[in-house]
Every structure is written in structure tokens, then in C-alpha cells.
Scaffold this active site. Structure first.
Site, PDB file in Angstrom:
ATOM      1  N   LYS A 112     -25.791  63.966 -19.801  1.00  0.00           N
ATOM      2  CA  LYS A 112     -26.726  63.011 -19.197  1.00  0.00           C
ATOM      3  C   LYS A 112     -27.496  62.212 -20.246  1.00  0.00           C
ATOM      4  CE  LYS A 112     -26.936  65.179 -14.737  1.00  0.00           C
ATOM      5  NZ  LYS A 112     -26.134  66.398 -14.936  1.00  0.00           N
TER       6      LYS A 112
HETATM    7  C1  LIG Z   1     -25.162  66.744 -14.073  1.00  0.00           C
HETATM    8  C2  LIG Z   1     -24.099  67.633 -14.574  1.00  0.00           C
HETATM    9  C3  LIG Z   1     -22.848  67.684 -13.957  1.00  0.00           C
HETATM   10  C4  LIG Z   1     -22.538  66.887 -12.720  1.00  0.00           C
HETATM   11  O1  LIG Z   1     -22.496  65.501 -12.976  1.00  0.00           O
HETATM   12  P1  LIG Z   1     -22.577  64.454 -11.781  1.00  0.00           P
HETATM   13  O2  LIG Z   1     -22.682  63.118 -12.429  1.00  0.00           O
HETATM   14  O3  LIG Z   1     -23.798  64.823 -10.995  1.00  0.00           O
HETATM   15  O4  LIG Z   1     -21.331  64.611 -10.988  1.00  0.00           O
HETATM   16  C5  LIG Z   1     -21.878  68.478 -14.532  1.00  0.00           C
HETATM   17  N1  LIG Z   1     -22.121  69.227 -15.625  1.00  0.00           N
HETATM   18  C6  LIG Z   1     -23.312  69.214 -16.240  1.00  0.00           C
HETATM   19  C7  LIG Z   1     -23.532  70.069 -17.432  1.00  0.00           C
HETATM   20  C8  LIG Z   1     -24.342  68.412 -15.738  1.00  0.00           C
HETATM   21  O5  LIG Z   1     -25.527  68.392 -16.355  1.00  0.00           O
END
Ligand SMILES: *Cc1c(COP(=O)(O)O)cnc(C)c1O
Length: 465
Positions: A112
Site C-alpha cells: 500500500k
Molecule cells: C491490502 C492488502 C491486500 C489486499 O489488497 P486489495 O487492494 O484490498 O485487494 C493484500 N495483502 C496485503 C498485505 C494487504 O495489505
């Protein structure tokens, strides 16, 4: 570039307004009026660029006239400078045609950061220019929160409130949020699940008076700029591995569908992606949807991969809009059905069409642990539970056309989930040195019931006016 809402009843806006708005006024999500696309020659011309140079080329068409090329270039340079690997998103080969892309080298150790490190300074730039300030309220299943906090801390034009489901995020995840000692950062532990947090967030946005009073804005993955910034690493991997002269599959551990939707956008831009695998844990609403054509909500079960403990994948609405030929009436009907009955279905032909590109695969916690162990044994890579799900899903459901490759997205650093990793492999992954004292830092957070009014008061009391 202009942006339209998936529900068709919000004003058409420019990039800057869409970024600051987050959710559209009609409850929909913004998407570009049309998809920019690169020719094969243009894709080839991206070979050999640094991550920041490539990011600039990928994002520029979406930004349009809202920023100058120089402003965007400065912004991406600063964003990726905070990553602790010179490649930003290094690729590692884990099989004859299989790669893993490490997306966890940012400040909070999850993918993210790729979007948030762009979004934070982007917000600041646009707000300062407009002489405005905002209150960001976000809901997190674990990783969004810390990424948002790191991106927005100490920025004059922003107050940030992050809701997380109490006791349902890992200790590392919680501490990464609550140990930030900045006056504009507020952590709220909600007595409920992540979906409750998301519903609370939606209800705050639905209250127009409150929204205007505090200048509410979102950095959740509904914000278009996050999707845009995530398209970059699909292009990065694609170009590095031979696109457009080689076809690609990606496997993505999925929760809110934001990450995998960015892969879809990369494909709309002309990257030859022929398979997108949606990996899930037992909260498998998307895998079930891909099997049956019906999106059917169930209750959230806590798992070893908490960032995917989600039963309402907000960003799916963007794909639905595309699938229905951008018919916002169909989208509104589906969303209304989902809100009322917790389910909606797509017609058979659309379901079949979807299966031409997407596949789902789900793992139980036992299978996830087993996968971490086997991946370590066969490749030498210590991976976190989310990444393990992505890798296995890619092995099971990835298509490999002659000469094609599958790239699994490593979405979190193993040290973010040390207990699960140690239990599965016997190895406790150490935190990178810049976070080594995380367990000694003091925490700041408040608890709150699952109640809109209480939450509104917390926000009113906390903002710097
Ligand atoms: C947020 C997250 C996901 C999921 O991603 P999305 O964009 O919500 O589908 C998967 N793995 C990790 C480690 C995350 O932080």
C-alpha cells in the site's frame, strides 16, 4: 483527463477534484472517461527506465493538465526515495516461468506504500494550491492505516483518523499506526470487523452536513489516485519481463479488489495481460463469485491473512461498471440489491466473459501455513501469509501461454506477520533495522463503539480548525 462516476449521477470531474473527493457524491467510484492506451512501441520505449521514470510515463495521461510534468516528476521522485530497495519493486524468480514482485520495501512494509507515498504529497500539493484543508478518515484491515498515516503525518493541510477493527490486526500492524507521535494523527479501535469499519466510513460520507463541516476525504482504495499509482508496478514487471512481446499473468492476494483492478487498468492500457488470479483466504466472496456469477456476502472470519478478511470488495464496482458496458443503471441496481439482500448476480454471458481473464483460488489457514513452509523449502524465500496465498493461487489458477510468465505480488514483508511465519516455518523474520525498536515505542489510540454519532464526535473534537 475527465472522470465519471460508476453510478452516473455525480458531476464529471477533473483529476485534481477526483483525488480530493475520494468517493463520488452519488456513492459511486470515479473512473477515467476513457482509458489511455500505449502502443506497442510506446511500451517498448519504457524498457530500461528507473521505477520513477516509468511511473511518470504511466501516470501522466491520467493526471492530464492537473499537474505539470515537472510537478509530477518531483512527486514520484520523492515518493520512491522513501523505499529501501534501489529497484523499488524488485522481481525475484521463483520458478521456470514464475516470478514474485516484492512490493514491501516502502516505509510500512506492505504494497500500500506504493500508492500512499504518491497520494500523501499529491493531496498536500492540491490542497495547498487550492487554499484548503481536509479531514481524512480511513478504515483499515491492517496495512492501509499505517501506509496512510506515514503518507499524511505532519502535513499542515491534513488531519487523519484511521479506524481499525479492535484486536483484528496484527500487533506489528497496530504499532505501526499507534506509535506515530504526530498531532494530526488519530487512531480509533472500533469494536467490530473491518466491514463494520468500512460501513461506518460510508455512513460518515453519506452525511452531507458532517462531510462539509469537517472537509471529509478518503484515502481508501476507492480513491482513484491509489489505483493509478498501483498500475505502475504492473507496467514495471511487464516491461522488465518482456512485454509487449510476451504475455503476462498476475496473481494477486485480494481483499478490496483495488490492487487487482490496477492490473485490469494496465491491461486496458495495452499491457498484454491474459490472466488475473484473485487469491483469497476463507473470506472468499470473490472466488465464489468467479465460480458462480453471484456475489454473496457472508460474515467475516479472522484468518492468518487479516488484510484480506473482507467480504465487501468496494473496488469491484469499477469492474462491474466496465463489464456492463459502462451502464451506470445496471451498476446502481446491483449495488442496491447487494445493500438490501447481501447479494447480486451477473448474467451468464458476462460471467463467462469475466472467466476469460479472471480466476479465483482460495486457501484455508492450514493451506497457507503449508504453503509458507513449502515456498521456503523450494525457493529459499521467507514469505508472509498474503504472499503465500498469491503464489499458490498463481500456481493453481494461472494460465501459462507458450512463453508467458506469471508474476505473484508479494504484498507484505514477512516481519509484518512474524507469529504466522514463525509457526509455519520455524523462522522468526526480523524487522528491518529502521523499525527494530517498534515494540518499545509508546502507543496512542482511542476505543470506540460501532456507532456513527460517537465517531463523528471524535472527529469533531480531534481536528485542528
Ligand atoms: C491490502 C492488502 C491486500 C489486499 O489488497 P486489495 O487492494 O484490498 O485487494 C493484500 N495483502 C496485503 C498485505 C494487504 O495489505
Amino acid at each position: 483527463m475527465r472522470y465519471v462516476s460508476t453510478r452516473g449521477a455525480a458531476p464529471v470531474l477533473g483529476f485534481d477534484e477526483v483525488v480530493l473527493a475520494g468517493l463520488a457524491a452519488d456513492g459511486g467510484l470515479y473512473v477515467p472517461e476513457e482509458w489511455p492506451s500505449l502502443s506497442e512501441r510506446e511500451w517498448r520505449s519504457l524498457r530500461g527506465l528507473s521505477h520513477a521514470e516509468l511511473a511518470l510515463r504511466v501516470m501522466l495521461p491520467f493526471v492530464g493538465a492537473a499537474l505539470t510534468e515537472e510537478e509530477l516528476a518531483d512527486l514520484v521522485d520523492a515518493a520512491y526515495a522513501r523505499f529501501d530497495h534501489p529497484a523499488v519493486a524488485p522481481l525475484r524468480q521463483i520458478g521456470p516461468h514464475d516470478w514474485m514482485m516484492e512490493l514491501f520495501h516502502g516505509p510500512t512494509l506492505a504494497f500500500k506504500d506504493h500508492a500512499m507515498q504518491v497520494l500523501g504529497p499529491l493531496f498536500d500539493l492540491l490542497l495547498t494550491r487550492a487554499g484548503r484543508r481536509v479531514t481524512i478518515v480511513g478504515a483499515t484491515s491492517g496495512d492501509t492505516g499505517s501506509a496512510a498515516i506515514e503518507a499524511c503525518r505532519d502535513r499542515d493541510a491534513i488531519d487523519v483518523f484511521i479506524l481499525h477493527p479492535k484486536d483484528r490486526v496484527s500487533e506489528v500492524q497496530r504499532r505501526q499506526m499507534t506509535t506515530v507521535q504526530s498531532a494530526n494523527v488519530h487512531n480509533i479501535a472500533v469494536n467490530g470487523t473491518f466491514d463494520d469499519c468500512q460501513a461506518l466510513l460510508k455512513s460518515l460520507f453519506a452525511d452531507a452536513t458532517f462531510r462539509d463541516e469537517v472537509g471529509l476525504s478518503a484515502v481508501n482504495s476507492i480513491n482513484w489516485a491509489r489505483i493509478m499509482a498501483q498500475v505502475v508496478y504492473y507496467a514495471w514487471a511487464g516491461v522488465a519481463l518482456g512485454a509487449p512481446d510476451r504475455s503476462l499473468g498476475f496473481s494477486v492476494p485480494t481483499g478490496n479488489f483495488g490492487n487487482v483492478f490496477a492490473g485490469y487498468v494496465a491491461r486496458q492500457m495495452g499491457l498484454p495481460i491474459d490472466r488475473l488470479v484473485v487469491g483469497s483466504n476463507r473470506n472468499d466472496i470473490l472466488s465464489r463469485f468467479l465460480e458462480t456469477g453471484t456475489m454473496q456476502q457472508e460474515t467475516v472470519i479472522p484468518t492468518l491473512s487479516p488484510s484480506m478478511d473482507i467480504q465487501v470488495s468496494s473496488n469491484f464496482e469499477r469492474l462491474l461498471f466496465e463489464m456492463h458496458g459502462r451502464d451506470s443503471i445496471e451498476v446502481r441496481a446491483a449495488m442496491e440489491s447487494f445493500r438490501q439482500s447481501g447479494s447480486y448476480s451477473v448474467p451468464d454471458d458476462l460471467h463467462q466473459e469475466l472467466l476469460g481473464l479472471f480466476r479465483g483460488h482460495r486457501l484455508t489457514d492450514e493451506e497457507t501455513s503449508e504453503a509458507m513452509r513449502i515456498i521456503l523449502e523450494t525457493t529459499g524465500e521467507l514469505v508472509d501469509p498474503h504472499t503465500a496465498i498469491g503464489i499458490v493461487a498463481g500456481q493453481v489458477a494461472g494460465r501459462r501461454d507458450e512463453g508467458g510468465v506469471t508474476v505473484s505480488l508479494a504484498t507484505a514483508h514477512p516481519a509484518k506477520f512474524p507469529d504466522a511465519v514463525e509457526k509455519a516455518t520455524g523462522i522468526r523474520p526480523p524487522l528491518p533495522s529502521r523499525l527494530a525498536d517498534l515494540y518499545q515505542r509508546s502507543e496512542r489510540l482511542v476505543e470506540a463503539p460501532n456507532d456513527t454519532r460517537v465517531l463523528q464526535q471524535i472527529v469533531r473534537d480531534g481536528i485542528r480548525r
